[in-house]
Enzyme design. Structure first.
Site, PDB file in Angstrom:
ATOM      1  N   HIS A 175      49.774   3.465  53.061  1.00 23.72           N
ATOM      2  CA  HIS A 175      48.319   3.425  53.705  1.00 23.72           C
ATOM      3  C   HIS A 175      47.851   2.061  53.242  1.00 23.72           C
ATOM      4  CE1 HIS A 175      49.029   7.973  53.077  1.00 23.72           C
ATOM      5  NE2 HIS A 175      48.635   7.815  54.366  1.00 23.72           N
TER       6      HIS A 175
ATOM      7  N   ASP B  43      54.918   6.890  49.692  1.00 24.50           N
ATOM      8  CA  ASP B  43      54.630   7.871  51.131  1.00 24.50           C
ATOM      9  C   ASP B  43      55.209   7.121  52.317  1.00 24.50           C
ATOM     10  OD1 ASP B  43      52.838   5.878  50.278  1.00 24.50           O
ATOM     11  OD2 ASP B  43      50.991   7.154  50.447  1.00 24.50           O
TER      12      ASP B  43
ATOM     13  N   ASP C  31      52.493   1.044  49.473  1.00 21.51           N
ATOM     14  CA  ASP C  31      52.154   2.165  49.898  1.00 21.51           C
ATOM     15  C   ASP C  31      51.847   2.218  51.238  1.00 21.51           C
ATOM     16  OD1 ASP C  31      50.049   4.352  50.602  1.00 21.51           O
ATOM     17  OD2 ASP C  31      50.193   4.722  48.377  1.00 21.51           O
TER      18      ASP C  31
ATOM     19  N   HIS D 162      42.603   2.514  47.267  1.00 16.96           N
ATOM     20  CA  HIS D 162      41.799   2.684  48.165  1.00 16.96           C
ATOM     21  C   HIS D 162      40.220   2.643  47.507  1.00 16.96           C
ATOM     22  CE1 HIS D 162      44.456   3.913  51.166  1.00 16.96           C
ATOM     23  NE2 HIS D 162      44.666   4.974  50.690  1.00 16.96           N
TER      24      HIS D 162
END
Length: 329
Positions: free
Chosen positions: A132, A218, A130, A93
């Site tokens: 996200h 996740d 991931d 991120h």
């Protein structure tokens, strides 16, 4: 941790030094984190939205980036074939000028930039599974046709409004970004279909010299920060098919970089499945939760299939066209 032959493992943690090379981050941001890290008058400092660190945090984050460079060098020097950079904090991120979402420096982007600029590679693939969206990594290579970036993430999770399938890069990088925003509730059927119908065909078209993976666990059915339903055996499958692609295109050079995963009970089983597949060594540890995944919805659903089909008809087709044009030049 890195492997060359099945069952043989080398730990390169000893002797690592914090990196001073942040080609993907602005110098101003790196110095900002460094200065905050020296301030012991506060217990917590902010490097950007949703990312905090304490005094001395710069050295820890720089060590994670340095470890990511070390694993690339080990692979390109021929001392390992594949490996897993089990580093913290995570990275995907983090943007050029700020941290975000628990990430201070973008470890996988630092590693990719090192492979490009210091080691002279010209085609690198980054696969981010991931849950996200890997917004920071996408931003850093948005206009760079030397990097194929593929993100498989939950639609409209974090960051909000990030990673639509219409984002495909721009300028020289047009066509080298592929986003697969899967609906909540996607499980084995959807994720395996993405790897079979998008990820592997994209790798085969791009023919990378090195494959890097943002490895977040996740998307598992236990994770509290998302609503997907992957199991440890799915992560094993992802590793299996990407290993085969790496064998075809880059002498098996496949490197993993640890990202998210927030189920303390289940992340270890997902991570072990990946490491077993990478190393070729099957342990006696069994995933005791696999029986708990006998729930509806694991098969590929029509609405999930529709998204994958749109990615195949759009971004994947654009990549193939771009590669074909480059080969004609």
């Amino acid at each position: 941790m890195m492997w060359w032959t099945p069952g043989e493992m080398t730990n390169v943690r000893k002797g690592l030094e914090p990196t001073q090379h942040f080609e993907v981050h602005t110098q101003r941001y790196v110095e900002y984190v460094q200065e905050l890290s020296k301030d012991s008058s506060k217990g917590i400092h902010k490097a950007g939205p949703d990312v905090a660190f304490g005094p001395g945090g710069y050295e820890i984050a720089a060590l994670a980036a340095g470890g990511s460079i070390a694993i690339v060098d080990a692979a390109l020097d021929g001392s390992i074939r594949n490996g897993y950079a089990l580093v913290r904090p995570p990275g995907h991120h983090a943007c050029a000028d700020q941290g975000m979402g628990f990430c201070v420096f973008n470890n996988i982007a630092v590693a990719a930039a090192h492979a490009l600029e210091a080691r002279g590679l010209s085609r690198i693939a980054i696969v981010d599974y991931d849950v996200h969206h890997g917004n920071g990594t996408q931003e850093m290579f948005w206009e760079d046709d030397r990097v194929l970036f593929i993100s498989i993430h939950q639609d409209s999770n974090y960051p909000l409004n990030s990673g639509p399938l219409t984002d495909t890069g721009s300028g020289k990088g047009s066509g080298t970004t592929i986003n697969v925003p899967l609906p909540p509730g996607s499980g084995s059927g959807a994720y395996r279909a993405v790897f079979d119908r998008v990820v592997v065909p994209a790798l085969d078209a791009f023919e990378p010299q090195l494959v890097l993976v943002s490895s977040g666990f996740d998307a598992s059915f236990f994770d509290p920060l998302a609503q997907q339903m992957c199991t440890s055996e799915d992560y094993r499958y992802f590793t299996q098919v990407m290993s085969a692609a790496a064998d075809r295109h880059c002498s098996g050079r496949l490197l993993y970089f640890h990202e998210g995963g927030y189920s303390a009970a289940y992340v270890p089983f997902c991570g072990l499945a990946v490491m077993e597949q990478l190393s070729g060594h099957k342990t006696q540890m069994q995933d005791v939760f696999l029986g708990d995944t006998a729930v509806g919805g694991q098969a590929l659903q029509p609405w999930q299939d529709a998204v994958i089909g749109q990615v195949g008809a759009g971004p994947l087709t654009l990549l193939r066209q771009k590669v074909a044009e480059q080969r004609q030049q």
